[in-house]
Scaffold this motif. Structure first.
Motif, mmCIF file in Angstrom:
data_model
loop_
_atom_site.group_PDB
_atom_site.id
_atom_site.type_symbol
_atom_site.label_atom_id
_atom_site.label_comp_id
_atom_site.label_asym_id
_atom_site.label_seq_id
_atom_site.Cartn_x
_atom_site.Cartn_y
_atom_site.Cartn_z
ATOM 1 N N ASP A 1 36.348 43.117 33.318
ATOM 2 C CA ASP A 1 38.123 43.018 33.230
ATOM 3 C C ASP A 1 37.866 42.833 35.157
ATOM 4 N N ASP A 2 37.867 43.463 36.119
ATOM 5 C CA ASP A 2 37.499 43.492 37.075
ATOM 6 C C ASP A 2 37.334 42.384 38.144
ATOM 7 N N GLY A 3 36.423 42.280 37.045
ATOM 8 C CA GLY A 3 35.483 40.297 37.829
ATOM 9 C C GLY A 3 34.006 40.629 37.526
ATOM 10 N N HIS A 4 33.447 41.831 37.164
ATOM 11 C CA HIS A 4 32.154 42.181 37.981
ATOM 12 C C HIS A 4 31.527 41.604 36.663
ATOM 13 N N PRO A 5 29.778 41.164 36.813
ATOM 14 C CA PRO A 5 29.404 41.043 35.598
ATOM 15 C C PRO A 5 29.232 42.430 34.816
ATOM 16 N N SER B 1 32.275 53.263 37.296
ATOM 17 C CA SER B 1 33.124 53.319 36.329
ATOM 18 C C SER B 1 34.137 52.365 36.091
ATOM 19 N N ALA B 2 34.825 51.498 37.237
ATOM 20 C CA ALA B 2 35.434 50.428 36.812
ATOM 21 C C ALA B 2 35.291 49.007 36.273
ATOM 22 N N HIS B 3 33.923 49.542 35.776
ATOM 23 C CA HIS B 3 33.136 48.095 35.135
ATOM 24 C C HIS B 3 34.049 48.925 33.815
ATOM 25 N N ASP B 4 33.923 47.193 32.960
ATOM 26 C CA ASP B 4 33.971 47.530 31.314
ATOM 27 C C ASP B 4 32.964 48.248 30.651
HETATM 28 CU CU LIG Z 1 33.368 45.996 38.197
#
Ligand SMILES: [Cu+2]
Length: 197
Positions: free
Chosen positions: A111-115, A30-33
């Motif tokens: 914003d955590d760098g993941h697509p 859940s850290a993804h935007d």
């Molecule tokens: Cu992420």
């Protein structure tokens, strides 16, 4: 009594660890935007095709690597690169966009760098070019899964498998302890020290 206590402790620890893993797995993802809303909203009908589509995320996406493709009855109508302002990603639409069914495919860098990627669709009755969508021509085509979506799905498989495997292992451990304590009950002289006089 002591054996029963340690047995309950083992069972409690097993259940606690299993439950903890189940809770921790989705939290890590859940850290993804997350895409919170779009304009036009997914699955809606707008009377007139808007000059731009807006995607609002839960947090500010990074300014690099954003891609929004708006595809309608005449093909892709995205005009230029998307602009990012805070949590909003805005994609301009070409003025010759006709009325009809539209699918928006997006890919932004969280914003955590993941697509983060996905798709949504809407229907515009009147196009920016003034044309009206042909009645009965409404065909909702879901685009095939992109590589990013497939990767996201398989990366979710790992924590799920880990949870299942560790839960089974903990249940086995609890079962082993139960069997061992039963065996001890059957042979009390061998395991229990004799009480002094
Ligand atoms: Cu992420």
């Amino acid at each position: 009594m002591r054996r029963l206590a340690s047995l309950l402790l083992a069972l409690g620890l097993g259940a606690g660890l299993g439950a903890g893993l189940v809770v921790a797995a989705p939290l890590a993802a859940s850290a993804h935007d997350v895409l919170e809303r779009t304009s036009p909203a997914d699955g809606t009908t707008v009377s007139t095709m808007p000059a731009s589509v807006v995607l609002t995320f839960s947090e500010d996406p990074l300014t690099i690597g954003a891609q929004v493709v708006v595809t309608g009855p005449s093909g892709p109508v995205s005009s230029g690169a998307p602009t990012i302002s805070g949590r909003d990603v805005t994609q301009a639409v070409a003025p010759n966009a006709p009325g009809g069914d539209y699918t928006v495919t997006y890919r932004v860098t969280s914003d955590d760098g993941h697509p983060v990627s996905g798709t949504f669709s809407f229907h515009a009755t009147i196009g920016l070019d003034g044309s009206t969508a042909t009645a009965g021509a409404t065909v909702h085509v879901r685009p095939v899964e992109t590589e990013e979506q497939a990767a996201a799905r398989s990366s979710l498989l790992v924590p799920v498998l880990l949870t299942v495997v560790s839960t089974i292992l903990l249940l086995c451990l609890a079962g082993y302890l139960v069997l061992r304590s039963r065996e001890a009950d059957r042979r009390p002289e061998e395991t229990r020290p004799s009480q002094p006089g």
